[in-house]
Scaffold this motif. Structure first.
Motif, mmCIF file in Angstrom:
data_model
loop_
_atom_site.group_PDB
_atom_site.id
_atom_site.type_symbol
_atom_site.label_atom_id
_atom_site.label_comp_id
_atom_site.label_asym_id
_atom_site.label_seq_id
_atom_site.Cartn_x
_atom_site.Cartn_y
_atom_site.Cartn_z
ATOM 1 N N SER A 91 0.832 -1.210 0.000
ATOM 2 C CA SER A 91 0.000 0.000 0.000
ATOM 3 C C SER A 91 0.863 1.254 0.000
ATOM 4 O O SER A 91 0.507 2.275 -0.611
ATOM 5 C CB SER A 91 -0.927 0.011 1.214
ATOM 6 N N LEU A 94 1.942 1.798 -3.536
ATOM 7 C CA LEU A 94 0.804 2.322 -4.303
ATOM 8 C C LEU A 94 0.598 3.809 -4.008
ATOM 9 O O LEU A 94 0.382 4.613 -4.921
ATOM 10 C CB LEU A 94 -0.462 1.536 -3.946
ATOM 11 N N PHE A 119 -8.875 5.913 -8.775
ATOM 12 C CA PHE A 119 -8.585 5.089 -7.599
ATOM 13 C C PHE A 119 -9.759 4.179 -7.252
ATOM 14 O O PHE A 119 -10.920 4.601 -7.351
ATOM 15 C CB PHE A 119 -8.317 5.973 -6.368
ATOM 16 N N PHE A 147 -10.631 1.810 -3.897
ATOM 17 C CA PHE A 147 -10.164 1.415 -2.566
ATOM 18 C C PHE A 147 -10.953 0.198 -2.072
ATOM 19 O O PHE A 147 -12.029 -0.119 -2.587
ATOM 20 C CB PHE A 147 -10.326 2.576 -1.585
ATOM 21 N N GLN A 148 -10.369 -0.447 -1.067
ATOM 22 C CA GLN A 148 -11.013 -1.653 -0.540
ATOM 23 C C GLN A 148 -12.417 -1.332 0.002
ATOM 24 O O GLN A 148 -13.371 -2.031 -0.273
ATOM 25 C CB GLN A 148 -10.146 -2.249 0.572
ATOM 26 N N ASP A 198 -6.617 -0.711 -4.677
ATOM 27 C CA ASP A 198 -6.085 -1.319 -3.457
ATOM 28 C C ASP A 198 -7.082 -2.362 -2.951
ATOM 29 O O ASP A 198 -8.165 -2.013 -2.493
ATOM 30 C CB ASP A 198 -5.869 -0.233 -2.401
#
Lengths: 370, 261
Positions: B66, B69, B108, B110-111, B188
């Motif tokens: 991460s 990233l 982006f 994201f989780q 991510d």
């Protein structure tokens, strides 16, 4: 704005305290000021209910009920083409001896009583004026009997050892301080016993009411220091005197300010909490490069909508309470007052939004990466 | 729906992967803490990413995935090193320039879905175009509806996050990343909260973006089932980067468990 509106509606339970706080603030400001205005409009009743266009008093006169002796001969200064006629006006405080015991401070107002009288209040009917032409006759507001310790029309009492008799009543002219006693010039002079050739005010009627400011401006240039006012000016002058000289104005003003403070704190806290709850969503937008000012505008839009909603919620409550309040007091809600209350409330809501912006400082996209 | 729609439907030609890198990172080092507690998350990492490729970055927890990233995407300043895109060093820019660069080039995922609870799926996408690109309401609406069609969410456009399934929410989040047609997409753990069926949809959408839109896509994930869908695998361990096998699919077929990630 549409995103802010969607958010406000969808999360209405979250925003409800802020809307209610704004409504509460708006309500307090409008009603406190309305009450204040109503209260102090009572002090200018003798001015507002007369037919005079111009009032001339002692140079140091602070208010209509605090007049000081001036020479009646000053009427000659008003011998101007624009002025139709003039007349003297007597007024002064005196102690009323209640038949039931005790004293009460009263305001004696003596005017000419003819149909062309300038100073006589509009509520004095021809019948009442005829009755008042009898020596020592007075007219009071119908709500003042208990305060004066008498029961009915026809009762008598003493003022400074001079007996007077109530010959009639009028409506809606209750006073802030001592009760008003309306009578003839002769009766007033008999009670108040001014120096010879003196009166309290000189009133004038113009051919055209619109000439009054011009005449007043002219009189102010006199070497003799008169204190001339148009009716509207004198009314405001008298109200402002009581507004600033009494603690009542300060107390009511402080209560309104407190309401504003409560509204600001609750609104700011709610907006701040709502923004903090969406920090992750804002962080995604920041990662995507959406400028911070866009998010700030979202918060400000929410503040605006909270302010608007609060004002809308407060409106029926303001009018409802004012309606009920008019039974026991006088609440005045002119458009200017309501507009001012809305503007102050909205400014408070927007400032709360600006204060809540500090939460956006915590928006940090990198925290989304785990 | 997902299988029948591609990025070409948006009017973008399919571009074959080239050998010219779109992103070049050199000598990236990033540490946290100081003194005795100083920990190096990245140690002299260099890499190149290519257009039209989906690259998977794998590694055990705490390996620095991460962090890498974040550094590559302009969100976290490295201690040393450079990230060059279109001959511009990302970390030589001012904060405002970097923000504008991200707006123009980066997407982006994201989780966590991180969707505004009060806004519909359509609003979440339109917001990016209206706030980011200054698009008119009409243009934003048209492009959003096209994207929702690609995502297979046309009939769910009016729903809010609470009314959407986890897979649908992640597809909205991907739509949010792709709606402005970025040259780079950083994801991510995009499948971590999803079952494999929905996870596969998500990775297929990213793969379509890479292959059809010539985007450079970097995915950080633990899930080895993603490997057959990517063009390249990078491995990170204790802040040191290793190139994965030339044919990632073979790695998966040979012994997926032994990847250890």
């Amino acid at each position: 704005m549409s995103y802010a509106l969607s958010t406000l509606w969808y999360e209405r339970q979250r925003y409800m305290p802020a809307v209610l706080a704004v409504a509460f603030s708006c309500l307090l400001i409008a009603l406190q000021c309305g009450l204040l205005l109503g209260l102090f409009s009572i002090t200018s009743i003798p001015i507002d209910e007369s037919r005079a266009d111009i009032w001339v008093g002692h140079p140091a006169v602070p208010s209509v009920d605090l007049g000081m002796p001036i020479p009646e001969a000053w009427q000659s200064y008003l011998a101007l083409p624009e002025v139709e006629r003039t007349e003297p006006y007597m007024e002064g405080f005196a102690y009323w001896k209640k038949p039931t015991g005790g004293m009460e401070l009263v305001l004696v107002i003596g005017t000419r009583l003819g149909p062309d009288s300038i100073g006589a209040i509009k509520q004095l009917t021809p019948e009442l004026r005829t009755l008042l032409s009898e020596p020592s006759s007075i007219v009071i507001d119908e709500g003042e009997f208990a305060r004066l310790g008498i029961d009915k029309v026809g009762d008598t009492a003493e003022i400074i050892n001079k007996r007077v008799r109530v010959v009639g009543t009028v409506k809606g002219l209750r006073s802030l301080a001592g009760p008003y006693l309306f009578c003839s010039l002769d009766t007033a002079r008999k009670i108040l016993n001014p120096p010879p050739g003196q009166c309290t005010f000189i009133l004038a009627k113009c051919h055209k009411k619109s000439d009054a400011p011009k005449v007043v401006a002219h009189l102010r240039e006199f070497p003799k220091k008169l204190s001339p006012f148009t009716t509207e000016e004198f009314s405001t002058h008298s109200q402002l005197h009581w507004l600033f000289k009494t603690k009542a104005g300060i107390a009511l003003g402080l209560a309104a300010a407190l309401g504003l403070l409560v509204g600001a704190v609750v609104t700011s806290t709610t907006l701040h909490a709502a923004t903090v709850a969406s920090l992750k969503e804002y962080a995604v937008l920041r990662a995507l490069g959406i400028p911070r000012w866009r998010m700030a505008m979202m918060v400000i839009s929410q503040a605006f909508l909270v302010g608007l909603s609060g004002i809308i919620v407060s409106l029926p409550v303001i009018f409802g309470i004012a309606y009920l309040g008019n039974v026991v007091a006088k609440v005045m809600l002119p458009p200017e007052l309501l507009g001012g209350a809305f503007a102050i409330t909205m400014t408070m809501a927007m400032c709360s939004g600006l204060f809540a912006l500090r939460s956006l400082r915590h928006v940090e996209p990198v925290t989304l990466l785990r | 729906m997902i299988a029948t729609m591609t990025m070409q439907d948006l009017g973008m030609p399919a571009v074959a992967p080239t050998t010219t890198p779109t992103m070049k990172a050199e000598g990236i080092t990033r540490s946290f803490g100081s003194g005795d507690t100083k920990i190096f998350a990245l140690r002299d990492v260099s890499l190149e990413l290519y257009p039209g490729q989906i690259t998977l970055l794998m590694g055990p927890s705490g390996s620095g995935k991460s962090t890498l990233l974040a550094v590559l995407s302009g969100l976290l300043h490295p201690d040393t090193g450079s990230v060059t895109i279109q001959n511009q060093d990302l970390w030589a820019m001012t904060e405002r320039q970097r923000e504008a660069f991200r707006l123009q080039h980066f997407g982006f995922v994201f989780q966590g879905y991180n969707l505004f609870p009060a806004l519909t799926a359509r609003d979440q996408l339109e917001m990016i175009l209206r706030w980011g690109n200054g698009a008119s309401a009409r243009d934003a609406r048209e492009k959003t509806d096209e994207m929702l069609d690609i995502l297979g969410l046309s009939k769910r456009a009016h729903l809010r996050p609470l009314q959407l399934s986890g897979g649908e929410k992640q597809r909205v989040a991907i739509g949010r990343a792709l709606i402005k047609q970025p040259g780079f997409v950083f994801a991510d753990e995009p499948t971590a909260a999803l079952d494999w069926k929905h996870g596969q949809h998500v990775i297929e959408l990213l793969r379509a973006a890479a292959h059809d839109q010539a985007s450079t896509i970097l995915v950080v994930a633990h899930d080895s089932r993603i490997i057959p869908f990517v063009d390249r695998v990078l491995l990170l361990e204790d802040g040191v980067l290793f190139e994965g096998p030339e044919k990632p699919g073979e790695l998966f077929n040979a012994n997926p468990v032994q990847t250890g990630y």
